[in-house]
Design an enzyme around this catalytic site. Structure first.
Site, PDB file in Angstrom:
ATOM      1  N   ASP A 232      -9.733   3.400   1.878  1.00 31.13           N
ATOM      2  CA  ASP A 232     -10.139   2.441   3.305  1.00 31.13           C
ATOM      3  C   ASP A 232     -11.209   3.771   4.967  1.00 31.13           C
ATOM      4  OD1 ASP A 232      -9.118   0.153   3.149  1.00 31.13           O
ATOM      5  OD2 ASP A 232      -6.846   0.458   3.479  1.00 31.13           O
TER       6      ASP A 232
ATOM      7  N   ALA B 107      -2.223   3.985  14.693  1.00 26.81           N
ATOM      8  CA  ALA B 107      -1.609   4.722  13.784  1.00 26.81           C
ATOM      9  C   ALA B 107      -0.641   4.332  12.923  1.00 26.81           C
ATOM     10  CB  ALA B 107      -0.514   5.579  14.588  1.00 26.81           C
TER      11      ALA B 107
ATOM     12  N   LYS C 144       0.923  -1.177   0.235  1.00 29.21           N
ATOM     13  CA  LYS C 144       0.075  -0.155   0.008  1.00 29.21           C
ATOM     14  C   LYS C 144       0.698   1.036   0.388  1.00 29.21           C
ATOM     15  CE  LYS C 144      -4.300  -1.485   2.558  1.00 29.21           C
ATOM     16  NZ  LYS C 144      -5.372  -1.645   3.529  1.00 29.21           N
TER      17      LYS C 144
ATOM     18  N   GLY D 299     -15.712  -5.770  11.562  1.00 33.81           N
ATOM     19  CA  GLY D 299     -14.393  -5.280  10.659  1.00 33.81           C
ATOM     20  C   GLY D 299     -15.303  -5.504   9.005  1.00 33.81           C
TER      21      GLY D 299
ATOM     22  N   TYR E  29     -11.588  -7.793  10.582  1.00 32.52           N
ATOM     23  CA  TYR E  29     -12.986  -8.726  10.350  1.00 32.52           C
ATOM     24  C   TYR E  29     -12.439 -10.252   9.892  1.00 32.52           C
ATOM     25  CZ  TYR E  29      -9.959  -8.292   6.123  1.00 32.52           C
ATOM     26  OH  TYR E  29      -9.147  -8.434   4.771  1.00 32.52           O
TER      27      TYR E  29
HETATM   28  P1  NAP Z   1      -0.257  -1.697   9.914  1.00 27.97           P
HETATM   29  O1  NAP Z   1       0.016  -0.414   8.837  1.00 27.97           O
HETATM   30  O2  NAP Z   1      -0.054  -2.934  10.188  1.00 27.97           O
HETATM   31  O3  NAP Z   1      -0.560  -1.100  11.765  1.00 27.97           O
HETATM   32  C1  NAP Z   1      -0.468  -1.819  12.690  1.00 27.97           C
HETATM   33  C2  NAP Z   1      -1.544  -2.011  14.094  1.00 27.97           C
HETATM   34  O4  NAP Z   1      -1.587  -2.446  14.789  1.00 27.97           O
HETATM   35  C3  NAP Z   1      -0.191  -0.107  14.158  1.00 27.97           C
HETATM   36  O5  NAP Z   1      -0.792   0.853  15.480  1.00 27.97           O
HETATM   37  C4  NAP Z   1       0.503  -0.599  15.211  1.00 27.97           C
HETATM   38  O6  NAP Z   1       0.895  -0.472  16.217  1.00 27.97           O
HETATM   39  C5  NAP Z   1      -0.794  -2.044  15.599  1.00 27.97           C
HETATM   40  N1  NAP Z   1      -0.524  -3.355  16.735  1.00 27.97           N
HETATM   41  C6  NAP Z   1       0.029  -4.182  15.946  1.00 27.97           C
HETATM   42  N2  NAP Z   1       0.627  -5.587  16.786  1.00 27.97           N
HETATM   43  C7  NAP Z   1       0.081  -4.465  18.019  1.00 27.97           C
HETATM   44  C8  NAP Z   1      -0.357  -5.576  19.738  1.00 27.97           C
HETATM   45  N3  NAP Z   1       0.734  -6.180  19.754  1.00 27.97           N
HETATM   46  N4  NAP Z   1      -0.503  -4.714  20.958  1.00 27.97           N
HETATM   47  C9  NAP Z   1      -0.984  -3.015  20.417  1.00 27.97           C
HETATM   48  N5  NAP Z   1      -0.490  -2.584  19.084  1.00 27.97           N
HETATM   49  C10 NAP Z   1      -0.402  -3.178  17.847  1.00 27.97           C
HETATM   50  O7  NAP Z   1      -1.755  -2.561   9.446  1.00 27.97           O
HETATM   51  P2  NAP Z   1      -3.426  -1.550   9.249  1.00 27.97           P
HETATM   52  O8  NAP Z   1      -3.347  -1.851   7.305  1.00 27.97           O
HETATM   53  O9  NAP Z   1      -3.272  -0.072   9.668  1.00 27.97           O
HETATM   54  O10 NAP Z   1      -4.676  -2.839   9.406  1.00 27.97           O
HETATM   55  C11 NAP Z   1      -4.598  -2.764  10.757  1.00 27.97           C
HETATM   56  C12 NAP Z   1      -5.442  -3.440  10.832  1.00 27.97           C
HETATM   57  O11 NAP Z   1      -7.376  -3.346   9.911  1.00 27.97           O
HETATM   58  C13 NAP Z   1      -5.584  -5.400  10.131  1.00 27.97           C
HETATM   59  O12 NAP Z   1      -6.042  -6.214  11.040  1.00 27.97           O
HETATM   60  C14 NAP Z   1      -5.772  -4.961   8.959  1.00 27.97           C
HETATM   61  O13 NAP Z   1      -6.652  -6.440   8.134  1.00 27.97           O
HETATM   62  C15 NAP Z   1      -7.223  -4.223   9.221  1.00 27.97           C
HETATM   63  N6  NAP Z   1      -8.165  -3.548   8.392  1.00 27.97           N
HETATM   64  C16 NAP Z   1      -8.944  -3.686   8.057  1.00 27.97           C
HETATM   65  C17 NAP Z   1      -9.871  -3.452   7.076  1.00 27.97           C
HETATM   66  C18 NAP Z   1     -11.613  -2.996   6.705  1.00 27.97           C
HETATM   67  O14 NAP Z   1     -11.754  -2.857   5.487  1.00 27.97           O
HETATM   68  N7  NAP Z   1     -12.014  -3.952   7.420  1.00 27.97           N
HETATM   69  C19 NAP Z   1      -9.180  -2.160   5.862  1.00 27.97           C
HETATM   70  C20 NAP Z   1      -7.813  -2.351   6.020  1.00 27.97           C
HETATM   71  C21 NAP Z   1      -7.319  -3.133   7.232  1.00 27.97           C
HETATM   72  P3  NAP Z   1       2.355  -0.076  16.259  1.00 27.97           P
HETATM   73  O15 NAP Z   1       2.519   1.104  15.835  1.00 27.97           O
HETATM   74  O16 NAP Z   1       3.727   0.198  17.650  1.00 27.97           O
HETATM   75  O17 NAP Z   1       3.269  -1.046  15.769  1.00 27.97           O
END
Ligand code: NAP
Length: 293
Positions: free
Chosen positions: A107, A132, A71, A249, A228
């Protein structure tokens, strides 16, 4: 509609990709509108991203969704980036405008529409956003101007502060940022109206993970979890148990998909058809989603 020499191609790129739900939603939408389009999933490794985008140009692929891990990296191969996607720093939708590749991010607007469609109006409300990362940044961009108060908590507090700084610069909106630790989480939950988990905590296979203790939840809170897979996370189940309003989700997934459809076709997305196709696919129960990302 059968495939022919005139069929136009759309798709999604990512790695892994086998379990994406996007082809289900988009092929159902194309079919319902009688469009001679097909949507396919392409596994693209990081080292092949540049070639894949070159392939989109040379093959005349009209639109792509982009998922993990591309992305952010894909942006440098595009000709133009929509301002919201530029702020967010991530593209999940590419449109091929007669050879000019334009990047969008659907998103955040998808999350906002999921809230609105479920009767949540953010005006005058305090919203607590966990995370974040890419999805949280996208959501923050769209909710910052709608909510009265926005608090962002992230495990890496510096990332939350940077996001708050860019929201202040972009919209003149003051946003509180802190670490995602017990004390700020509990304190902010006391007077928040809406909680959004935009971290990956609770996602398969770590489905027992949960950031929010059940005793901090209350019936007046609206809880949206953007994870989700599983369809009902631990957080969602706990929120349901206290009688809180819950948005899973899948809702954001449908609305971000619908936004991508509209970016590509200029037509209103057949939301009902897309939702039914997705729910049909998932009707085996939440276990049928295991392993999907
Ligand atoms: P990303 O850029 O990798 O961000 C991951 C986030 O989760 C960061 O804020 C990270 O914190 C935090 N995190 C990960 N492990 C953690 C833990 N053990 N404790 C506390 N915080 C933690 O991923 P993303 O693209 O934002 O996606 C995040 C989630 O949203 C995924 O599960 C994805 O499948 C879902 N999603 C859903 C949709 C939908 O349409 N429903 C769309 C997009 C994404 P740090 O910054 O400290 O690492």
């Amino acid at each position: 509609m059968g495939l022919s020499g005139k069929t136009k191609v759309y798709g999604v790129i990512g790695d892994p990709i086998e379990h994406t739900l996007s082809p289900i939603m988009h092929n159902a939408a194309f079919k319902s509108l009688g469009l001679d389009f097909v949507f396919v999933a392409f596994r693209v490794e990081k080292a092949e991203l540049k070639n894949a985008i070159g392939g989109m140009r040379s093959l005349g692929i009209l639109g792509l969704n982009v998922t993990m891990p591309h992305k952010g990296a894909v942006m440098k191969y595009l000709d133009r980036i929509d301002p919201a996607a530029a702020f967010i720093g991530a593209v999940n939708t590419i449109r091929n405008d007669a050879g000019e590749l334009v990047g969008f991010n659907t998103d955040g607007v998808g999350a906002l529409k999921a809230l609105k469609e479920n009767g949540v109006n953010l005006s005058g409300k305090k919203l607590l956003l966990l995370g974040a990362g890419g999805a949280a940044r996208a959501i923050a961009f769209y909710v910052a101007r709608e909510a009265e108060e926005l608090v962002i908590l992230n495990r890496t507090a510096e990332k939350a502060r940077r996001l708050a700084g860019s929201l202040l610069k972009k919209f003149g909106k003051r946003v509180v940022a802190d670490s995602l630790s017990k004390s700020p989480l509990r304190k902010n939950l006391r007077d928040s109206d809406v909680l959004i988990n935009a971290t990956s905590v609770g996602m398969h296979p770590n489905t027992s993970q949960n950031l929010v203790s059940p005793e901090w939840l209350k019936p007046e809170l609206c809880v949206m979890d953007i994870v989700y897979n599983p369809v009902k996370t631990r957080l969602v189940k706990n929120a349901e148990a206290v009688g809180a309003k819950v948005i899973g989700g899948i809702e954001m997934l449908i609305h971000q998909g619908a936004e991508s459809f509209e970016v590509w076709t200029g037509c209103p997305a057949p939301l009902k058809v897309m939702r039914e196709a997705l729910l049909d696919q998932l009707s085996g129960g939440e276990t049928s989603l295991h392993g999907k990302s």
